[in-house]
Design a protein around this motif. Structure first.
Motif, mmCIF file in Angstrom:
data_model
loop_
_atom_site.group_PDB
_atom_site.id
_atom_site.type_symbol
_atom_site.label_atom_id
_atom_site.label_comp_id
_atom_site.label_asym_id
_atom_site.label_seq_id
_atom_site.Cartn_x
_atom_site.Cartn_y
_atom_site.Cartn_z
ATOM 1 N N VAL A 191 31.488 1.255 -82.000
ATOM 2 C CA VAL A 191 30.648 0.341 -82.769
ATOM 3 C C VAL A 191 29.537 -0.152 -81.867
ATOM 4 N N LEU A 192 28.289 0.055 -82.279
ATOM 5 C CA LEU A 192 27.167 -0.389 -81.452
ATOM 6 C C LEU A 192 26.048 -0.981 -82.292
ATOM 7 N N SER A 193 25.131 -1.648 -81.619
ATOM 8 C CA SER A 193 23.990 -2.237 -82.307
ATOM 9 C C SER A 193 22.865 -1.224 -82.479
ATOM 10 N N SER A 194 22.241 -1.242 -83.646
ATOM 11 C CA SER A 194 21.071 -0.382 -83.856
ATOM 12 C C SER A 194 19.868 -0.938 -83.135
ATOM 13 N N PHE A 195 19.921 -2.210 -82.819
ATOM 14 C CA PHE A 195 18.708 -2.873 -82.343
ATOM 15 C C PHE A 195 18.684 -3.126 -80.842
#
Ligand code: ASP
Ligand code: MG
Length: 408
Positions: free
Chosen positions: A228-232
């Motif tokens: 799970v990671l941030s797109s931003f």
């Protein structure tokens, strides 16, 4: 060369600008030599807009037509993302669920994936293309369009990763990973580098809504490494796997809580065989899900019986019990409380360590918090407390189990 499935949620593809940013991210990995399959959701708000349109047209549209309508949101995004990729010089092709051939059963609006044909995707990947697939949708044996249930794009991502034996499935979202608890409640909450499937399932079912639960189950079943990671933001996110982290040998991985709880108690219930089923049978018949159940030892032939339900079901559950009072006889009283919450500590570390429960109870006692109910599983201990203590309980436990972020 690695094969990755990247899934981008609605917020990550919410505008033309953001879709362009996704294309840049994909280009980077593609240029580095990795094979990439991208799964996208509908642009943020789009699925809700379509649901509202349907409701405006007909009070109860058929599920088949709902699926035809709702699946269009993702079709828009795959085309736009492929165009964005072409714009930055990356060869890419879009596919709807039916075009891939993501075969599902015929349970419209909540279909389950049966089989995925990987031929088209493989051919494109081998030709150096990025494959862009519409999340949340499939096709049944008869060729009807189906959807997988709200939030279903996560499941599409995981299912494609399983079918293609991808090295990892990345879920890009608006948070940068899974946290030890909700940072809005505990500002010192820490991002976890790694968490096990079991822990993630406990955290997710307890209300940490980062991933669709079904996608985590699916990933666990097929041993797909989920990240799970941030797109931003840049960062490693949180890896969800079977392995326990070597680095973080914490006893407890996280603290979950659920505010939507309510409690019902029957006092003076005759202590006879069949009483529990007499009480909970009619509750289940009303489709009310029961969570914790406690029955006390009896005194003078009667006992107290307490259970918890979702707060939304409180009034209905209470009226079911009112209807049972005569049948149960005696001096049965009903006491309800819809201002309780559940706080749980979760961690595979508790399997091999004694004393976790006593630390938890002592921590709560030191804060003057009364525990109303307790339940345990192999990797979780949950307590029910008055809702006014929620923040205090979570913060105290977070500190007691050494989860607070270290400040430099
Ligand atoms: N667009 C669908 C939804 O909003 C599927 C998804 O986003 O995962 O539920
Ligand atoms: Mg979504």
């Amino acid at each position: 060369m690695a094969l990755y499935v990247y899934k981008f949620g609605g917020t990550s593809v919410g505008t033309v600008e953001r879709i362009k940013a996704v294309a840049e991210k994909v280009k980077k990995s593609h240029d580095a030599g990795d094979q990439i399959v991208v799964v996208v959701s509908a642009m943020s708000g789009e699925t809700n807009r379509l649901v509202a349109l349907a409701k405006e047209m007909q009070v109860q549209p058929t599920d088949r037509e709902l699926d035809v309508l709702l699946s269009t949101g993702e079709q828009v995004t795959i085309a736009l993302l492929s165009m964005a990729l072409h714009n930055v010089g990356v060869d890419a092709r879009s596919y709807t669920g039916a075009q891939v051939k993501i075969l599902t059963d015929s349970a419209h609006t909540k279909a389950r994936i049966r089989e995925i044909d990987e031929a088209n995707m493989r051919a494109d990947l081998d030709a150096g293309r990025v494959v862009v697939v519409a999340g949340f949708q499939g096709v049944d044996e008869q060729g009807n369009i189906t959807t997988l249930g709200r939030g279903g794009s996560d499941t599409t991502g995981v299912a494609l990763a399983a079918a293609l034996k991808a090295d990892e499935c990345h879920i890009y979202t608006d948070v940068d990973g899974v946290y030890t608890t909700d940072p809005r409640v505990v500002p010192k909450a820490r991002r976890l580098e790694q968490i096990t499937f079991e822990e993630m399932l406990e955290m997710a079912s307890l209300g940490s809504k980062v991933l669709q639960i079904r996608s985590v189950e699916f990933a666990g079943k097929y041993n797909v490494k989920l990240r799970v990671l941030s797109s931003f933001m840049e960062g490693n996110g949180t890896l969800i796997t079977y392995e326990e982290s070597e680095m973080e040998r914490a006893l407890i991985s996280g603290i979950a809580f659920n505010r939507d709880e309510a409690k019902l108690t029957l006092t003076g219930v005759p202590d006879l065989p069949g009483v529990a089923s007499k009480i909970l049978g009619p509750v289940a018949a009303e489709n009310i899900e029961v969570d914790m159940i406690v029955q006390n030892i009896s005194a003078h032939g009667t006992t107290d019986f307490t259970f918890t339900v979702n707060r939304n079901d409180f009034a209905r559950a209470k009226s079911v019990l009112e209807g049972l009072r005569n049948e149960l006889g005696g001096n049965t009283q009903i006491i309800g409380d819809n201002s309780i919450v559940k706080v749980s500590i979760v961690g595979v570390g508790m399997r091999s360590h004694a004393g976790i429960a006593s630390t938890m109870f002592k921590t709560l006692a030191d804060e003057g918090i009364n525990i109303q109910m307790i339940s345990t599983s192999e990797i979780k201990i949950s307590v029910v407390v008055d809702e006014k203590y929620l923040e205090l309980a979570v913060r105290a436990l977070h500190k007691a189990f050494d989860l607070d972020q270290e400040t430099a």
